[in-house]
Design an enzyme around this catalytic site. Structure first.
Site, PDB file in Angstrom:
ATOM      1  N   ILE A 672     -21.912 -10.313 -22.497  1.00 34.66           N
ATOM      2  CA  ILE A 672     -21.988 -11.762 -22.705  1.00 34.66           C
ATOM      3  C   ILE A 672     -20.638 -12.358 -23.077  1.00 34.66           C
ATOM      4  O   ILE A 672     -20.528 -13.545 -23.348  1.00 34.66           O
ATOM      5  CB  ILE A 672     -23.032 -12.125 -23.795  1.00 34.66           C
ATOM      6  CG1 ILE A 672     -22.813 -11.312 -25.067  1.00 34.66           C
ATOM      7  CG2 ILE A 672     -24.443 -11.941 -23.287  1.00 34.66           C
ATOM      8  CD1 ILE A 672     -23.651 -11.768 -26.240  1.00 34.66           C
ATOM      9  N   GLY A 673     -19.606 -11.548 -23.117  1.00 42.95           N
ATOM     10  CA  GLY A 673     -18.303 -12.131 -23.419  1.00 42.95           C
ATOM     11  C   GLY A 673     -17.236 -11.065 -23.609  1.00 42.95           C
ATOM     12  O   GLY A 673     -17.534  -9.893 -23.829  1.00 42.95           O
ATOM     13  N   GLY A 675     -13.684 -10.321 -25.694  1.00 43.95           N
ATOM     14  CA  GLY A 675     -12.835 -10.789 -26.773  1.00 43.95           C
ATOM     15  C   GLY A 675     -11.499 -10.073 -26.730  1.00 43.95           C
ATOM     16  O   GLY A 675     -11.254  -9.249 -25.841  1.00 43.95           O
ATOM     17  N   GLY A 676     -10.646 -10.399 -27.662  1.00 42.73           N
ATOM     18  CA  GLY A 676      -9.329  -9.810 -27.715  1.00 42.73           C
ATOM     19  C   GLY A 676      -9.379  -8.295 -27.810  1.00 42.73           C
ATOM     20  O   GLY A 676      -8.557  -7.600 -27.223  1.00 42.73           O
ATOM     21  N   GLY A 678     -12.298  -6.286 -27.256  1.00 43.10           N
ATOM     22  CA  GLY A 678     -13.452  -5.608 -26.682  1.00 43.10           C
ATOM     23  C   GLY A 678     -14.425  -6.574 -26.040  1.00 43.10           C
ATOM     24  O   GLY A 678     -14.260  -7.780 -26.108  1.00 43.10           O
ATOM     25  N   VAL A 680     -18.416  -7.948 -25.446  1.00 42.42           N
ATOM     26  CA  VAL A 680     -19.606  -8.119 -26.269  1.00 42.42           C
ATOM     27  C   VAL A 680     -20.847  -8.052 -25.393  1.00 42.42           C
ATOM     28  O   VAL A 680     -20.892  -8.641 -24.316  1.00 42.42           O
ATOM     29  CB  VAL A 680     -19.563  -9.467 -27.010  1.00 42.42           C
ATOM     30  CG1 VAL A 680     -20.745  -9.592 -27.959  1.00 42.42           C
ATOM     31  CG2 VAL A 680     -18.269  -9.601 -27.772  1.00 42.42           C
ATOM     32  N   LYS A 694     -20.489  -5.186 -29.988  1.00 42.79           N
ATOM     33  CA  LYS A 694     -19.134  -5.310 -29.484  1.00 42.79           C
ATOM     34  C   LYS A 694     -18.531  -3.932 -29.282  1.00 42.79           C
ATOM     35  O   LYS A 694     -18.339  -3.169 -30.234  1.00 42.79           O
ATOM     36  CB  LYS A 694     -18.287  -6.108 -30.463  1.00 42.79           C
ATOM     37  CG  LYS A 694     -16.896  -6.375 -29.950  1.00 42.79           C
ATOM     38  CD  LYS A 694     -16.232  -7.439 -30.770  1.00 42.79           C
ATOM     39  CE  LYS A 694     -15.107  -8.102 -29.997  1.00 42.79           C
ATOM     40  NZ  LYS A 694     -14.650  -9.304 -30.649  1.00 42.79           N
ATOM     41  N   ASP A 790      -7.196 -14.493 -36.904  1.00 45.94           N
ATOM     42  CA  ASP A 790      -7.432 -14.740 -35.478  1.00 45.94           C
ATOM     43  C   ASP A 790      -8.480 -15.827 -35.281  1.00 45.94           C
ATOM     44  O   ASP A 790      -9.497 -15.625 -34.607  1.00 45.94           O
ATOM     45  CB  ASP A 790      -7.865 -13.437 -34.790  1.00 45.94           C
ATOM     46  CG  ASP A 790      -7.734 -13.545 -33.266  1.00 45.94           C
ATOM     47  OD1 ASP A 790      -7.070 -14.499 -32.793  1.00 45.94           O
ATOM     48  OD2 ASP A 790      -8.294 -12.689 -32.560  1.00 45.94           O
TER      49      ASP A 790
END
Ligand SMILES: *[C@@H]1O[C@H](CO)[C@@H](O)[C@H](O)[C@H]1NC(C)=O
Ligand SMILES: *[C@@H]1O[C@H](CO)[C@@H](O)[C@H](O)[C@H]1NC(C)=O
Ligand SMILES: *[C@@H]1O[C@H](CO)[C@@H](O)[C@H](O)[C@H]1NC(C)=O
Ligand SMILES: *[C@@H]1O[C@H](CO)[C@@H](O)[C@H](O)[C@H]1NC(C)=O
Ligand SMILES: *[C@@H]1O[C@H](CO)[C@@H](O)[C@H](O)[C@H]1NC(C)=O
Length: 950
Positions: A672-673, A675-676, A678, A680, A694, A790
């Site tokens: 579903i996404g 990130g910096g 890893g 998710v 994640k 972050d």
């Protein structure tokens, strides 16, 4: 006497006037004598100051003037808690009284009638609710001016004097609730001005006088609870103003006369508990059809008579009828078809009759019904058609010939219960409630006590009550609830008195997060089908004094808690194999235990010395090692789902494994996404719980640091920080398990046009406030200040209600070993504070800068990019209108002023000099105060944003 008193200035005129209009002379004692009478009486009661002026300062005493003199006209001492005898009051000195109100006191003794009888101009006598006794004297007939006589609620006995008939001015006669006996005098028929005649609750006998036809002003006739008998006289039919006729609990016989149908103003007809029966000459039945004319009637009660025959169809015409009670008669035939045609009927009782036929459609769909009793008749037909009856509290239809099904929706808890946000105690125990516990219960944020035990509730409890964060006592025992025990229950940290899940169908392991309930005193998990072991973390439940886990499938050692040593074995019986601690249980395998402890002690000591880690972490490590050993014995099969290391403050192994399965070994379809650090995934466990998982890249070193931090990370609980439940590590994959946020990241929401317009201005303002709250918390409220490092729109996640949470909290630091001294750039480009280009000092002010960027992004709809440059380089200004996300309509004036305030704060957050940036606490204050730079009164979207930087 004070000559300047306002009373003195006004009275002379009154005296003058009244002396002109004065009535013929009555024997008139001096004012001193009048006052003396009161004082003498008062001596036995409370103190009026003899030196003061009774007409001026005596409480409850009213004066007037007669023939140029002051006179006491009024005694008004209602509800003054007066105790003592009324006989002491010398009324013969108070002959000018027009009004006496001594109701609601504790006066005793007899009423001094011979003196009261001389109060020739008395108009109003109220002595209700006292303890006055003896009889009412004939001399009452002298009070020719009397208009109101209220003696109810005393202990008066004897007859009602015939002389009352002389008081033709009477408009209200109330003698209820005494011990009067004898007949109702015929002479009452002369009281043509009566509006209320109340003789209820006495011991009157005989019949109702048949000469009341001239009392046409009467609106209330209350004769209930006496021993009256005979027929209702036809003459009552002339009392056309009657609204309330209460004759119940007497011994009346004969029929209910047709003439009652003339009383078109009647609202309340109470004839129950008599011996009314069918009149020989009446063909149809003993409830007259004419009652159908009384369209103001809202209550008819004919219960407990000997009425027979049909219920007239005409009763269906009574559009205001709310209460119809005709139980306990001999009525036959069908129910009137129009019973609830006007949708008003609330209480309908017709039980214990001989009624036949179906329930009329109007009744089946009567939403207003509250109480229904139809038992013991011969009603027939299908009741499956019974509609929803949201107000129903009682229904009995037993002993009839009805068949069909009751709506399964009848036993539900209405979801609207979630709107009762102030509710703090809800007990619905011992009912027949079934179905799921509605999610809406979770909205009861102030709920402290919830008792749903002893019902037939079923389904899982996830998604409802675990959101009631203030619960102190939760009783769900004796239901059919199932599924696993939600991990989140461990967050109900106010739970203190009791957590009772006993006698349900809960399955799976006992989540060791329950050990977070460290104020809990009693835990009952008995009579379920729980398996696995009792989590070792339960050691931390220091308040526990009772723990019943009997009748489950539990095995393994009972955690060593002092109070359990002497615990009754009943708490543990009927399980698979529990051992240790409890004296009555078999000891656990000592060799196994000792061996492991020894083997890992050096490691533990080393780590502990280096990092000062928590006991919890030791537990985790032991678990880890234990699992490692176990896994050697097991065959490895592919995806690494056997070799699992997990850092949970509970046995998270199951969740780790289930996460593999739920994401099909991290199949892209569940992603579903990104990130910096890893990707998710959404993992919906078989229990129905959803987690965000994640997958991360973590080196061995990272892992070590993570272990050091996990305690702190997992202990953080804040409304605006995504909860981290744990960490799983297997051979090929390592992942973090988070609270799942339905709407995903803010950045995704802003990118897409359709979702961006869902984020209206108020929502964006609220997101800013949420992020501000979270940052304030980690900067200022935590044990030691923590820098997120972050903050980006990628790391802000939204739940269904658009609550914003910051995620990846603390992970940036962990995943970047060197980051603590900033030799490597952590964080995300475009959000980094400028000082990070030349300094290695990371402070909270880095987050403050990123927050400033985020605020601009939120209101502009995209990353501010070069605009940030222009803010810091040039002395440029811009209007708010040019700045705001063009996909949304311009905000209203009020919202504009709030956005302006937020943006002004953000401008300060973007100050290149970290020392000039506000703290998050300061930012919070800027939001909440109306302190803005610029003229607030003229705020609109054309406002110019000043730029402060030189
Ligand atoms: C009051 O009525 C009774 C009869 O009802 C009568 O005998 C008596 O004289 C009347 N008294 C007064 C004062 O009118
Ligand atoms: C009622 O009033 C009528 C007309 O004034 C009168 O003839 C009759 O006697 C009165 N009845 C009673 C019981 O007073
Ligand atoms: C009612 O009347 C019956 C006879 O008519 C009598 O037996 C009974 O005692 C009376 N009940 C009361 C409460 O007066
Ligand atoms: C009731 O009303 C009807 C018609 O209006 C009238 O004829 C009758 O006399 C009345 N009966 C009584 C007892 O008032
Ligand atoms: C109607 O029924 C409700 C519920 O049983 C009861 O509380 C209420 O007193 C009843 N009202 C009347 C007027 O009978």
């Amino acid at each position: 006497m004070d000559p300047l008193s306002p009373l003195n200035l006004v009275l002379p005129l009154a005296i003058l006037l009244s002396s002109l209009l004065a009535p013929p002379a009555i024997a008139m004692p001096s004012i001193e004598e009048q006052a003396g009478a009161l004082i003498a009486w008062k001596a036995t009661l409370q103190s009026w100051d003899r030196k003061a002026w009774p007409c001026h300062s005596w409480r409850g005493i009213g004066c007037g003037a007669r023939q140029g003199k002051f006179v006491i006209t009024k005694i008004s001492l209602r509800g003054m808690r007066l105790r003592g005898s009324l006989e002491v009051l010398n009324f013969s000195a108070l002959t000018m009284l027009t009004s006496v109100d001594l109701s609601h006191n504790k006066l005793t003794g007899r009423i001094p009638w011979s003196e009261v009888g001389n109060l020739a101009i008395l108009e109003d006598l109220r002595l209700g609710i006292n303890k006055l006794s003896s009889s009412i004297s004939n001399s009452i007939g002298n009070l020719a001016k009397l208009s109101v006589l209220i003696l109810w609620g005393n202990q008066l006995s004897g007859h009602i004097p015939n002389n009352l008939g002389n008081l033709t001015k009477l408009s209200l006669l109330d003698l209820c609730h005494n011990q009067l006996s004898g007949h109702i005098p015929q002479e009452l028929g002369y009281l043509v001005n009566l509006k209320g005649l109340r003789l209820c609750d006495n011991m009157l006998s005989g019949s109702i006088p048949n000469n009341l036809e001239n009392l046409t002003k009467l609106t209330v006739l209350s004769l209930y609870k006496n021993q009256l008998s005979g027929h209702i006289p036809q003459e009552l039919g002339y009392l056309v103003n009657l609204k309330n006729l209460s004759l119940y609990s007497n011994n009346f016989t004969g029929s209910i006369p047709n003439c009652l149908g003339n009383l078109t103003k009647l609202t309340d007809l109470a004839l129950f508990e008599n011996q009314f029966s069918r009149h020989i000459s009446q063909e149809l039945g003993s409830i007259p059809n004419s009652l159908g004319n009384l369209n103001k009637l809202y209550s008819i009660n004919l219960v407990s008579n000997q009425l027979s025959g049909f219920i007239p169809q005409e009763l269906g015409n009574l559009v205001n009828l709310e209460f119809l009670e005709i139980s306990l008669n001999n009525l036959s035939g069908e129910l009137p078809s129009g019973l609830c045609a006007a949708s008003r009927l609330q209480n309908f009782t017709a039980d214990h009759n001989s009624l036949v036929g179906p329930l009329p459609t109007s009744l089946l769909n009567c939403k207003t019904l509250v109480r229904v009793r139809l038992e013991r008749n011969q009603l027939e037909g299908d009741i499956s058609e019974l509609g929803l009856h949201p107000n129903l509290v009682y229904i009995d239809m037993s002993s009839n010939k009805l068949f069909g099904q009751l709506s399964p929706r009848w036993g539900h808890i209405p979801p609207e219960i979630g709107s009762m946000v102030s509710l703090f105690n809800l007990s619905l125990a011992n009912n027949l409630l079934h179905g799921n516990i509605p999610e809406e219960l979770g909205s009861l944020q102030n709920l402290e006590y919830l008792d749903l035990s002893l019902n037939n509730l079923s389904g899982p409890i996830q998604g409802s009550i675990e959101n009631c964060l203030k619960l102190q006592s939760l009783r769900l025992g004796h239901n059919h609830l199932g599924g696993s025990i939600p991990i989140k229950l461990g967050m109900l940290t106010y739970l203190q008195e009791l957590l009772d899940l006993s006698d349900n169908s809960f399955a799976g392991i006992i989540p060791s997060q329950l050990s977070g309930l460290n104020m809990l005193e009693a835990l009952n998990l008995s009579h379920n089908t729980l398996n696995g072991s009792i989590p070792p973390s339960f050691k931390g439940m220091i308040s526990l004094s009772s723990m019943d886990v009997s009748y489950n499938n539990l095995e393994g050692p009972v955690p060593h808690i002092k109070f359990l040593e002497e615990a009754p074995v009943e708490w543990f019986v009927h399980n698979k194999h529990l051992c240790g601690t409890v004296k009555a249980l078999p000891p656990c395998n000592l060799i196994q235990k000792g061996g492991k402890g020894k083997k890992f002690r050096p490691i533990l000591l080393g780590v502990a010395a280096a990092a000062g880690i928590s006991v919890l972490f030791i537990t985790a490590l032991v678990t880890w090692q234990r699992r490692k050993m176990k896994s050697v014995e097991q065959s490895e099969n592919g995806a690494g789902n056997t070799k699992v290391f997990s850092v949970w403050n509970f046995d998270g192994g199951d969740v780790c494994k289930q996460s593999f399965e739920a994401t099909e070994n991290f199949n892209g379809t569940h992603c579903i996404g990104m990130g910096g650090n890893g990707s998710v995934y959404r993992a919906q466990l078989p229990t129905g719980e959803i987690f965000a998982v994640k997958k991360i890249h973590m080196t061995e070193d990272d892992e070590l640091i993570f272990k050091r931090e996990e305690d702190a990370l997992m202990s953080i609980r804040h409304r605006n920080i995504v909860k981290l439940f744990g960490y799983c590590s297997a051979v090929h994959v390592k992942f973090l398990v988070y609270e799942y946020m339905d709407r995903g990241s803010l950045s995704r929401y802003l990118e897409n046009h359709n979702t961006a317009i869902e984020l209206d201005w108020m929502r964006r303002i609220n997101i800013v406030k949420d992020v501000d709250n979270a940052l304030s918390y980690i900067h200022h409220d935590c044990f030691a200040p923590i820098v997120h490092r972050d903050i980006t729109s990628n790391n802000i996640l939204l739940d269904l209600e658009f609550r914003a949470c910051i995620s990846d909290f603390g992970i940036a630091k962990i995943l970047d070993v060197e980051a603590s001294n900033c030799t490597k750039l952590a964080g995300t480009k475009g959000y980094l504070a400028p000082e990070l280009a030349y300094t290695t000092r990371v402070t909270e002010k880095c987050d403050v800068y990123s927050f400033g960027v985020l605020v601009f992004e939120l209101f502009m709809g995209c990353h501010p990019g070069d605009f940030l440059l222009s803010l810091s380089m040039a002395k440029e200004s811009t209007t708010l209108k040019d700045l705001l996300d063009a996909r949304l309509p311009l905000p209203e004036a009020e919202t504009t002023s709030e956005i302006f305030r937020v943006i002004m704060a953000a401008v300060q957050c973007l100050d290149p000099n970290p020392l000039h940036r506000p703290t998050m606490l300061h930012v919070t204050r800027m939001f909440s105060t109306a302190e803005v730079h610029g003229n607030r009164d003229h705020l609109h979207a054309d406002i110019i944003i000043p730029v402060f930087y030189q």
